[in-house]
Structures are given as structure tokens and as C-alpha cells.
Design a protein around this motif. Structure first.
Motif, PDB file in Angstrom:
ATOM      1  N   GLY A   1      24.129  50.173  54.181  1.00  0.00           N
ATOM      2  CA  GLY A   1      23.620  51.347  53.469  1.00  0.00           C
ATOM      3  C   GLY A   1      24.505  52.560  53.696  1.00  0.00           C
ATOM      4  O   GLY A   1      24.836  53.301  52.762  1.00  0.00           O
ATOM      5  N   LEU A   2      24.921  52.744  54.934  1.00  0.00           N
ATOM      6  CA  LEU A   2      25.831  53.839  55.253  1.00  0.00           C
ATOM      7  C   LEU A   2      27.189  53.629  54.581  1.00  0.00           C
ATOM      8  O   LEU A   2      27.770  54.555  54.015  1.00  0.00           O
TER       9      LEU A   2
ATOM     10  N   VAL B   1      33.061  59.107  48.583  1.00  0.00           N
ATOM     11  CA  VAL B   1      34.517  59.217  48.491  1.00  0.00           C
ATOM     12  C   VAL B   1      35.018  58.796  47.106  1.00  0.00           C
ATOM     13  O   VAL B   1      36.160  59.029  46.761  1.00  0.00           O
ATOM     14  N   GLY B   2      34.141  58.200  46.307  1.00  0.00           N
ATOM     15  CA  GLY B   2      34.519  57.790  44.957  1.00  0.00           C
ATOM     16  C   GLY B   2      35.229  56.455  44.895  1.00  0.00           C
ATOM     17  O   GLY B   2      36.081  56.241  44.038  1.00  0.00           O
ATOM     18  N   LEU B   3      34.879  55.539  45.805  1.00  0.00           N
ATOM     19  CA  LEU B   3      35.548  54.240  45.840  1.00  0.00           C
ATOM     20  C   LEU B   3      34.842  53.169  45.007  1.00  0.00           C
ATOM     21  O   LEU B   3      35.300  52.035  44.958  1.00  0.00           O
ATOM     22  N   GLY B   4      33.717  53.492  44.411  1.00  0.00           N
ATOM     23  CA  GLY B   4      33.000  52.512  43.597  1.00  0.00           C
ATOM     24  C   GLY B   4      31.967  51.748  44.399  1.00  0.00           C
ATOM     25  O   GLY B   4      31.547  52.164  45.476  1.00  0.00           O
ATOM     26  N   ALA B   5      31.577  50.599  43.866  1.00  0.00           N
ATOM     27  CA  ALA B   5      30.507  49.791  44.462  1.00  0.00           C
ATOM     28  C   ALA B   5      30.960  49.128  45.764  1.00  0.00           C
ATOM     29  O   ALA B   5      32.095  48.670  45.881  1.00  0.00           O
ATOM     30  N   HIS B   6      30.056  49.093  46.718  1.00  0.00           N
ATOM     31  CA  HIS B   6      30.303  48.453  48.010  1.00  0.00           C
ATOM     32  C   HIS B   6      30.431  46.943  47.822  1.00  0.00           C
ATOM     33  O   HIS B   6      29.675  46.344  47.051  1.00  0.00           O
ATOM     34  N   ARG B   7      31.355  46.327  48.519  1.00  0.00           N
ATOM     35  CA  ARG B   7      31.495  44.865  48.483  1.00  0.00           C
ATOM     36  C   ARG B   7      31.271  44.250  49.847  1.00  0.00           C
ATOM     37  O   ARG B   7      30.614  43.225  49.972  1.00  0.00           O
ATOM     38  N   GLU B   8      31.838  44.855  50.895  1.00  0.00           N
ATOM     39  CA  GLU B   8      31.683  44.283  52.232  1.00  0.00           C
ATOM     40  C   GLU B   8      31.969  45.332  53.294  1.00  0.00           C
ATOM     41  O   GLU B   8      32.652  46.315  53.043  1.00  0.00           O
TER      42      GLU B   8
ATOM     43  N   ALA C   1      31.225  54.989  50.503  1.00  0.00           N
ATOM     44  CA  ALA C   1      32.084  54.601  49.375  1.00  0.00           C
ATOM     45  C   ALA C   1      31.766  55.427  48.133  1.00  0.00           C
ATOM     46  O   ALA C   1      32.678  55.866  47.416  1.00  0.00           O
ATOM     47  N   GLU C   2      30.481  55.664  47.872  1.00  0.00           N
ATOM     48  CA  GLU C   2      30.094  56.475  46.714  1.00  0.00           C
ATOM     49  C   GLU C   2      30.581  57.912  46.866  1.00  0.00           C
ATOM     50  O   GLU C   2      31.090  58.503  45.922  1.00  0.00           O
TER      51      GLU C   2
END
Length: 162
Positions: free
Chosen positions: A54-55, A63-70, A60-61
């Protein structure tokens, strides 16, 4: 093969990957769905992995990196890697010097498969009527008593002390 057995089989298969010592599948809320770990409490891993992911998602959101993957945690005693598995979360426990490329390859495939299995597990079969006996509604709560005031020697009210 039923869905629960397929989930257990997929988790057990991850142990065949060199360096993997166990795995846990949790819901997005951190509640345990299934596990294949020794010497540790799977409920704790599920809850902590959900909090960590969750953190990571928020980070990622932001910083603008998109959807979390791992999310990967490397420590002296081993690695914990959490993968998005549909709406669920797969966490893999590996030894300290794990070949992470090999672990990632197998775990990403497993996460994809487990995500589909969890979706099938939570989906209501088409044409099935809703539960005829829904759980009873929780009892209504009575409001707390209001705080009363009492006059002081000056005739002005002040808050009551308990």
C-alpha cells in the motif's frame, strides 16, 4: 480441480523454484487467503505485505511512476517480494543470495495465475440467486448520554467532571 486446491498447488509449485522458501497469498486488505510458509506466521506476513505494498503504491503514484507491480525487500536474512496478483497480493520469501531474476520470472507467472484463481473464487456463478438468508443487520446503538452542566457558585454553568 477446485479453486482452493489450485491456489494451494500454485503456491507449492513456487517452492520448486531454487532459493524460494515459501509464499503467502493475501487479499488487498491483508487478510490471508492461502499460504505455504514454515517457521513464520502467515497472517502476519499477509498483513505486513499489504501495508508495505500500500505504501509502495502510494509512493509510485505520488512520484508519477504508474501502477504498482511489485515490492522487493532485501535483508540480511533473505528477501520478501510482493507481487500484484489481480486484486490479491502474492508474497514470496527467498534466501539471502537468491537469484532474483529466476524468482521474479516464476513468481510473476504464478501471480498472474493466482490473480485469475482469486477472481474465480470471489466471482458469483452466473444465474445463482443471492443468498436467501442474508446475515442479520447489526443492532442499533443507543446514543451516548449528553454531558450535563451544573452551576458553580457564581450561577454560571460549567462542564461536569467525571
Amino acid at each position: 480441480m477446485d479453486t482452493d486446491r489450485a491456489i494451494a498447488t500454485a503456491l507449492r509449485a513456487l517452492r520448486e523454484v531454487p532459493d524460494v522458501v515459501g509464499s503467502v497469498l493475501a487479499g488487498p486488505d491483508g487478510l490471508l487467503i492461502a499460504s505455504d510458509v514454515d517457521r513464520v506466521e502467515p497472517d502476519t506476513i499477509a498483513a505486513m505485505a499489504a501495508a508495505t505494498v500500500g505504501l509502495g503504491r502510494r509512493f509510485a503514484e505520488t512520484v508519477g511512476l504508474g501502477a504498482h507491480r511489485e515490492t522487493v525487500i532485501q535483508a540480511e536474512g533473505g528477501c520478501l517480494i510482493s507481487y500484484a496478483a489481480g486484486t490479491a497480493l502474492l508474497t514470496v520469501v527467498a534466501v539471502p543470495q537468491a537469484n532474483l531474476a529466476l524468482v521474479h520470472r516464476a513468481a510473476r507467472i504464478a501471480a498472474h495465475r493466482l490473480g485469475a484463481l482469486v477472481e474465480a473464487l470471489t466471482a458469483q456463478p452466473p444465474g445463482r440467486a443471492p443468498d436467501a438468508n442474508p446475515p442479520p443487520a447489526p443492532p442499533a446503538r443507543e446514543p451516548l448520554p449528553r454531558r450535563t452542566t451544573r452551576p458553580t457558585g457564581s450561577g454560571r454553568p460549567s462542564a461536569a467532571r467525571s
